[in-house]
Design a protein around this motif. Sequence first.
Motif, PDB file in Angstrom:
ATOM      1  N   GLU A 115       0.747  -0.960   0.116  1.00  0.00           N
ATOM      2  CA  GLU A 115       0.023  -0.020   0.049  1.00  0.00           C
ATOM      3  C   GLU A 115       0.679   1.314  -0.030  1.00  0.00           C
ATOM      4  O   GLU A 115       0.737   2.100  -0.822  1.00  0.00           O
ATOM      5  CB  GLU A 115      -0.862  -0.071   1.334  1.00  0.00           C
ATOM      6  CG  GLU A 115      -2.066  -1.148   1.236  1.00  0.00           C
ATOM      7  CD  GLU A 115      -2.855  -1.085   0.104  1.00  0.00           C
ATOM      8  OE1 GLU A 115      -3.159  -0.044  -0.289  1.00  0.00           O
ATOM      9  OE2 GLU A 115      -3.193  -2.227  -0.393  1.00  0.00           O
ATOM     10  N   LEU A 116       1.990   1.419   0.799  1.00  0.00           N
ATOM     11  CA  LEU A 116       2.704   2.549   1.128  1.00  0.00           C
ATOM     12  C   LEU A 116       3.542   2.699  -0.369  1.00  0.00           C
ATOM     13  O   LEU A 116       3.987   3.838  -0.613  1.00  0.00           O
ATOM     14  CB  LEU A 116       3.751   2.362   2.327  1.00  0.00           C
ATOM     15  CG  LEU A 116       2.863   2.567   3.651  1.00  0.00           C
ATOM     16  CD1 LEU A 116       3.871   2.498   4.511  1.00  0.00           C
ATOM     17  CD2 LEU A 116       1.978   3.839   3.729  1.00  0.00           C
ATOM     18  N   ASN A 117       3.734   1.765  -1.097  1.00  0.00           N
ATOM     19  CA  ASN A 117       4.614   1.946  -2.307  1.00  0.00           C
ATOM     20  C   ASN A 117       3.599   1.935  -3.597  1.00  0.00           C
ATOM     21  O   ASN A 117       4.358   1.882  -4.490  1.00  0.00           O
ATOM     22  CB  ASN A 117       5.486   0.415  -2.199  1.00  0.00           C
ATOM     23  CG  ASN A 117       6.634   0.650  -1.422  1.00  0.00           C
ATOM     24  OD1 ASN A 117       7.285   1.612  -1.147  1.00  0.00           O
ATOM     25  ND2 ASN A 117       6.802  -0.711  -0.886  1.00  0.00           N
ATOM     26  N   ARG A 118       2.520   2.319  -3.415  1.00  0.00           N
ATOM     27  CA  ARG A 118       1.916   2.184  -4.590  1.00  0.00           C
ATOM     28  C   ARG A 118       1.744   3.786  -5.065  1.00  0.00           C
ATOM     29  O   ARG A 118       1.228   4.931  -4.746  1.00  0.00           O
ATOM     30  CB  ARG A 118       0.046   2.251  -4.346  1.00  0.00           C
ATOM     31  CG  ARG A 118      -0.098   0.482  -4.091  1.00  0.00           C
ATOM     32  CD  ARG A 118      -1.617   0.541  -4.012  1.00  0.00           C
ATOM     33  NE  ARG A 118      -1.981  -1.036  -3.422  1.00  0.00           N
ATOM     34  CZ  ARG A 118      -1.882  -1.947  -4.378  1.00  0.00           C
ATOM     35  NH1 ARG A 118      -1.448  -1.770  -5.507  1.00  0.00           N
ATOM     36  NH2 ARG A 118      -2.168  -3.122  -3.873  1.00  0.00           N
ATOM     37  N   THR A 119       2.794   3.964  -6.106  1.00  0.00           N
ATOM     38  CA  THR A 119       3.204   5.484  -6.293  1.00  0.00           C
ATOM     39  C   THR A 119       3.000   5.895  -7.883  1.00  0.00           C
ATOM     40  O   THR A 119       3.048   7.062  -8.121  1.00  0.00           O
ATOM     41  CB  THR A 119       4.819   5.701  -6.204  1.00  0.00           C
ATOM     42  OG1 THR A 119       5.411   4.747  -7.035  1.00  0.00           O
ATOM     43  CG2 THR A 119       5.363   5.516  -4.701  1.00  0.00           C
ATOM     44  N   GLU A 120       2.034   4.751  -8.352  1.00  0.00           N
ATOM     45  CA  GLU A 120       1.732   5.206  -9.714  1.00  0.00           C
ATOM     46  C   GLU A 120       0.722   6.125  -9.940  1.00  0.00           C
ATOM     47  O   GLU A 120      -0.284   6.247  -8.971  1.00  0.00           O
ATOM     48  CB  GLU A 120       1.291   3.771 -10.562  1.00  0.00           C
ATOM     49  CG  GLU A 120       0.039   3.456 -10.198  1.00  0.00           C
ATOM     50  CD  GLU A 120       0.123   2.221  -8.722  1.00  0.00           C
ATOM     51  OE1 GLU A 120      -0.663   1.378  -8.516  1.00  0.00           O
ATOM     52  OE2 GLU A 120       1.235   2.382  -8.397  1.00  0.00           O
ATOM     53  N   ALA A 121       0.602   6.895 -10.843  1.00  0.00           N
ATOM     54  CA  ALA A 121      -0.327   8.159 -10.946  1.00  0.00           C
ATOM     55  C   ALA A 121      -0.485   8.618 -12.416  1.00  0.00           C
ATOM     56  O   ALA A 121       0.458   8.317 -13.431  1.00  0.00           O
ATOM     57  CB  ALA A 121       0.258   9.321 -10.175  1.00  0.00           C
TER      58      ALA A 121
END
Length: 419
Positions: free
Chosen positions: A383-389
């Motif tokens: 969860e904390l590494n979901r950096t896609e945008a």
Amino acid sequence: PRVEILPPGTGLPVLEHDLRERPDAAAALVALCAEEACMPFDLARGPLIRGRLIRLSEQEHVFLLTQHHIVSDGWSVGVLVRELGSLYRAFVAGQANPLPVPAIQYPDYAAWQRQWLSGERLQRQAQYWREALSGAPSMLALPTDRPRPARQSFAGATVPVEIDAELTRELRRLGREHGTTLFMTVLAGWAAVLSRLSGQDDLVIGVPSANRGRREIEELIGFFVNTLALRVDLSGGPDVATLLERTRRTALGAQEHQDLPFEQVVEIVQPPRALDHTPLFQVMLAWQDNALGRLDLPGLGVEEVMDNAPGQVRFDLELNVGECDGRIVGTLGYATALFEESTVRRQRDYLLALLRAMAADAGQPVERIDILPAAERRYLLEELNRTEAAYPSERCIHELFEAQVRRAPEAVALVHENE
């Protein structure tokens, strides 16, 4: 030597409160308990023990007995409970005081301690602590939920700790195989958790010692307890068996040199001093093995009431546990200025997971033991590494550029010239 004649009436002051006709009796009881717990003692004049008797009905009373820690410790409370029961049973039956006159009193112990702890003995004890704590870290760098205040706050709260009967049996078996007591085994686990949280492989944990090594003082009421600073070594990636052996040696060495008062140890080691934390250690493990027993009073049903005193802690974290009915139970206290309750509950769960893994395999490296529950591991790693945008579209970029041109046409023109 001198004799001081105390004025008449000196003894145990008892205040009485009658709440029988009060519609708010429950709230008044809570308020009286809080008031009693917060009322200071006059150390110059005394007395350093006092009581309150609160009448709730014709058949129900609450008795509060408060002592200053300078004249009593945990062991003393057990002595007090036993003697109070003996006196009550005798007086109800119309008998005389059944308690024998103590062979010695606390001043005798204090005089003996000063005489015994001197010369070569004093030097030997001082040298042990000087070497044991030389170069030890002055602080345990635990991650906190809030910045450490400039002055230490003693406001605290607790979460319950319970190690079930099955795991307690497994920990006792592990101890038999490696020559450690339950206390030493839990201490090793607690040190491993603190090492994980802080990233330090060299740490100091405070441990209270009853310090009643002589039979003559076992039935005395007084302050005998001492605090030992146990330095636990987790360097080199030890396995469980190695950590248990290191912890055992540390605990036994400290117990052999437990006579030197903690205040003198601090003066010998000379750690950095600050108002925001305690010297030498900020985390404690207290093993409660002094059974208080129950008050057996003829004609009365006696039970312990809920502690309504405001929460206080002396250190950042305080693990207070002991064995009861085949389980290890107690509390994990924490400074509310530093930690949220949810954080401390996770720390407690880390300890339980690590102890369970230690009992399952003593040959595994401690640093590789997985202490995170699946949900927390998934949160940290995924969860904390979901950096896609989503990237902005060409139209959005064009609109942003046009807006900038309208706001600063000269700056945009300069950019074009540079290109």
